[in-house]
Design a protein around this motif. Structure first.
Motif, PDB file in Angstrom:
ATOM      1  N   UNK A  58      26.645 -46.922   6.890  1.00 31.68           N
ATOM      2  CA  UNK A  58      27.085 -48.044   6.093  1.00 31.68           C
ATOM      3  C   UNK A  58      27.358 -47.265   4.545  1.00 31.68           C
ATOM      4  N   UNK A  59      26.259 -46.686   4.024  1.00 29.56           N
ATOM      5  CA  UNK A  59      26.365 -46.060   2.638  1.00 29.56           C
ATOM      6  C   UNK A  59      27.520 -44.924   2.590  1.00 29.56           C
ATOM      7  N   UNK A  60      27.734 -44.022   3.833  1.00 25.71           N
ATOM      8  CA  UNK A  60      28.413 -43.135   3.872  1.00 25.71           C
ATOM      9  C   UNK A  60      29.842 -43.692   3.892  1.00 25.71           C
ATOM     10  N   UNK A  61      30.039 -44.626   4.806  1.00 22.78           N
ATOM     11  CA  UNK A  61      31.561 -45.331   4.770  1.00 22.78           C
ATOM     12  C   UNK A  61      31.857 -46.318   3.515  1.00 22.78           C
ATOM     13  N   UNK A  62      30.926 -46.834   2.861  1.00 21.19           N
ATOM     14  CA  UNK A  62      31.369 -47.411   1.566  1.00 21.19           C
ATOM     15  C   UNK A  62      31.294 -46.855   0.451  1.00 21.19           C
ATOM     16  N   UNK A  63      30.492 -45.714   0.184  1.00 16.16           N
ATOM     17  CA  UNK A  63      30.332 -44.882  -0.954  1.00 16.16           C
ATOM     18  C   UNK A  63      30.398 -43.494  -0.697  1.00 16.16           C
ATOM     19  N   UNK A  64      31.394 -42.730   0.021  1.00 16.86           N
ATOM     20  CA  UNK A  64      30.909 -41.597   0.396  1.00 16.86           C
ATOM     21  C   UNK A  64      30.887 -40.329  -0.279  1.00 16.86           C
ATOM     22  N   UNK A  65      31.418 -40.400  -1.479  1.00 14.49           N
ATOM     23  CA  UNK A  65      31.093 -39.353  -2.555  1.00 14.49           C
ATOM     24  C   UNK A  65      29.735 -39.338  -3.165  1.00 14.49           C
ATOM     25  N   UNK A  66      29.128 -40.741  -3.159  1.00  8.83           N
ATOM     26  CA  UNK A  66      27.884 -41.099  -3.693  1.00  8.83           C
ATOM     27  C   UNK A  66      26.607 -40.891  -2.797  1.00  8.83           C
ATOM     28  N   UNK A  67      27.044 -41.240  -1.154  1.00 11.83           N
ATOM     29  CA  UNK A  67      25.954 -40.935  -0.514  1.00 11.83           C
ATOM     30  C   UNK A  67      26.292 -40.160   0.626  1.00 11.83           C
ATOM     31  N   UNK A  68      26.922 -38.872   0.577  1.00  9.19           N
ATOM     32  CA  UNK A  68      27.452 -37.705   1.566  1.00  9.19           C
ATOM     33  C   UNK A  68      26.131 -37.480   1.868  1.00  9.19           C
ATOM     34  N   UNK A  69      25.067 -37.164   1.220  1.00  7.83           N
ATOM     35  CA  UNK A  69      23.788 -36.623   1.568  1.00  7.83           C
ATOM     36  C   UNK A  69      22.992 -37.467   2.608  1.00  7.83           C
ATOM     37  N   UNK A  70      23.425 -38.616   2.832  1.00 12.49           N
ATOM     38  CA  UNK A  70      22.732 -39.451   3.821  1.00 12.49           C
ATOM     39  C   UNK A  70      23.448 -39.194   5.222  1.00 12.49           C
ATOM     40  N   UNK A  71      24.652 -38.775   5.358  1.00 15.46           N
ATOM     41  CA  UNK A  71      25.406 -38.597   6.625  1.00 15.46           C
ATOM     42  C   UNK A  71      24.694 -37.846   7.573  1.00 15.46           C
ATOM     43  N   UNK A  72      23.747 -36.940   7.480  1.00 15.40           N
ATOM     44  CA  UNK A  72      23.163 -36.364   8.579  1.00 15.40           C
ATOM     45  C   UNK A  72      22.088 -37.650   9.049  1.00 15.40           C
ATOM     46  N   UNK A  73      21.495 -38.634   8.386  1.00 14.71           N
ATOM     47  CA  UNK A  73      20.805 -39.557   8.895  1.00 14.71           C
ATOM     48  C   UNK A  73      21.560 -40.508   9.844  1.00 14.71           C
ATOM     49  N   UNK A  74      22.741 -40.688   9.690  1.00 14.26           N
ATOM     50  CA  UNK A  74      23.506 -41.607  10.718  1.00 14.26           C
ATOM     51  C   UNK A  74      23.467 -41.067  12.318  1.00 14.26           C
ATOM     52  N   UNK A  75      22.807 -40.036  12.413  1.00 15.87           N
ATOM     53  CA  UNK A  75      22.493 -39.430  13.814  1.00 15.87           C
ATOM     54  C   UNK A  75      21.219 -38.837  13.908  1.00 15.87           C
TER      55      UNK A  75
END
Length: 120
Positions: free
Chosen positions: A49-66
């Protein structure tokens, strides 16, 4: 000058982050603790959700999506080796001592692929 130091610092931070995540996600009691807390699904949903709604601010969270994919990549060693980490640290120290910046840049360039933190 400063840009090279920033680049080297980022490489070293990436290597340290990789080592920390590997240690954390391979901790022997982690699976039991995660199951007791409700599993990885809530973390994965939040990250997505964070990566979809604010990708530039939360891109570091992307690996935690899987998390299972992240753990597999860490286990496979897709990160810097100890020698590559030491090379980057030596390059950073050389810049700090005012040594030949060209040598430092070459050391970083030679090890840059190993420090692609975004890939791990």
């Amino acid at each position: 000058g400063l840009q090279r130091v920033d680049d080297l610092s980022a490489l070293v931070r990436g290597a340290l982050a990789h080592a920390f995540l590997h240690t954390l996600l391979t901790w022997p009691f982690l699976d039991e603790a995660v199951v007791e807390a409700g599993g990885w699904a809530p973390v994965e949903r939040l990250a997505a959700v964070l990566v979809v709604h604010a990708p530039s601010a939360f891109e570091v969270w992307a690996p935690l999506a899987d998390v299972s994919s992240l753990r597999a990549r860490l286990k496979a060693g897709l990160g810097p080796s100890e020698n590559e980490k030491r090379a980057a640290l030596r390059a950073l120290q050389a810049l700090g001592r005012g040594s030949d910046a060209v040598v430092a840049r070459e050391a970083v360039r030679a090890n840059a692929a190993a420090f692609a933190y975004a890939e791990c």
